[in-house]
Design an enzyme around this catalytic site. Structure first.
Site, short mmCIF file in Angstrom:
data_model
loop_
_atom_site.label_atom_id
_atom_site.label_comp_id
_atom_site.label_asym_id
_atom_site.label_seq_id
_atom_site.Cartn_x
_atom_site.Cartn_y
_atom_site.Cartn_z
N PRO A 23 15.11 41.85 26.37
CA PRO A 23 15.83 42.99 25.79
C PRO A 23 17.22 43.12 26.41
CG PRO A 23 14.02 43.71 27.21
CD PRO A 23 13.88 42.24 27.07
N TYR A 182 14.83 52.86 35.73
CA TYR A 182 14.72 53.86 34.67
C TYR A 182 13.49 54.74 34.93
CZ TYR A 182 18.51 51.15 32.76
OH TYR A 182 19.72 50.51 32.61
#
Length: 354
Positions: A23, A182
């Site tokens: 990604p 994150y």
């Protein structure tokens, strides 16, 4: 046998080779909507014969975006364009995957080519960030709000709803982004998570958010493969480490996760990373040796020979390529040439072999 071009069998899918597009955020969406850039960007890799593509971090709520240019899947209106993308990817005998994400305290940032700084909540393009605790990523960032237990549960519901939309959109791999500092990683790391409730303190408490999230996501899954990306270490004393990653991997295996995508770092600014070719591969190898999961390796893998060596050494089962695909979208073709493998090209491109 050339392992890089051998199939990999999941429970419900078969990757035609061991190369996966990592990604990679494009910061090109508006209000979370995909557009033709994303179609062409991802479509070129499918044409180039990659085994699977994991779409960039796609936010489950607006506040979970890294930047205002991130893709989102927090509303049904996002689905239509994503269906076009997955339809094309599958037409090329490639498996489409989606990375579900929440950036936590690293959200509300400017696009990297503009400056990457965090935008305060008072900025028209910014918003208030949240995290496991109130510690900002950079000392001059606006402090995040520590999530309440109810807010944690609300985010878990958002991940489940996003999973449902992703399945409707045609994705066959659901990857949970639990790496790179994150939100989920912000619960893992004791350098970030200073909570004193059931989501902080012990290892079991710090991983609770992810495990509860997986329990909810699995309620939506039928034939989709569940993957998790982790940072195997914080590269910082007192932080999340490889031993904990190995223990987590064993639990994820019990939860029905098929693949762990092993990266590192991103949690704290004072990390001390020693980079170089294959610098993250030993972490993938250690997790592979201590679990029965399918393991993906990442990090400065730039050639077919390098990728093949990792597989032949049994250090990983899949090779995730990111920046090298940005430099060369037809990396798979180049890797096949390096390894003297007769790769089948898209028929529209076959005359390029002559």
């Amino acid at each position: 046998m050339i392992k890089l071009f051998s199939p990999l069998y999941l429970q419900h899918q078969t990757l035609k080779n061991r190369i996966v597009v990592s990604p990679m955020c494009q910061y090109t969406a508006e209000d979370g909507f995909a557009n033709d850039w994303h179609l062409v960007h991802l479509g070129q890799y499918a044409i180039g014969q990659v085994g699977a593509i994991i779409q960039e971090a796609t936010a489950v709520v607006p506040e979970g975006r890294i930047s205002y240019g991130d893709l989102g899947i927090w509303k049904n209106e996002h689905i239509e364009k994503l269906q076009q993308i997955t339809s094309f990817i599958k037409s090329q005998n490639c498996i489409p995957g989606l990375q579900l994400a929440h950036a936590g305290r690293k959200a509300s940032s400017e696009k990297p080519w503009i400056g990457r700084r965090q935008l305060p909540s008072t900025n028209e393009k910014g918003w208030q960030t949240v995290s496991s605790s109130t510690i900002p990523f950079n000392t001059n960032d606006e402090a995040p709000v520590a999530l309440s237990i109810k807010e944690i549960q609300d985010i878990i519901v958002s991940f489940r709803q996003a999973t449902r939309r992703a399945i409707t959109a045609g994705y066959e791999i659901i990857e949970i982004h639990a790496a790179h500092g994150y939100l989920i990683h912000q619960f893992f790391s004791p350098l970030i998570n200073t909570r004193e409730d059931q989501y902080g303190g012990s290892f079991e408490n710090r991983i609770r958010f992810l495990l509860e999230l997986i329990n909810e996501i699995k309620k939506e899954l039928t034939t989709q493969s569940l993957w998790v990306r982790i940072s195997a270490t914080d590269w910082a004393e007192g932080g999340w480490n490889l031993k904990e990653s190995i223990e987590l991997a064993k639990l994820l295996q019990q939860k029905g996760v098929e693949v762990i995508d092993v990266s590192t770092g991103g949690g704290v600014v004072h990390q001390k990373i020693i980079t170089g070719p294959n610098y993250q591969v030993p972490f993938a190898q250690a997790i592979k040796e201590n679990s029965k999961l399918i393991i993906g390796a990442v990090g400065e893998i730039k050639s077919g020979k390098q990728a093949e060596e990792i597989l032949q050494n049994n250090q990983a089962d899949l090779i995730f390529i990111g920046r090298e695909f940005l430099r060369n979208p037809h990396f798979v073709v180049k890797a096949a040439q390096e390894l003297n493998y007769d790769l089948a090209w898209a028929p529209q491109y076959e005359r390029g072999k002559e």
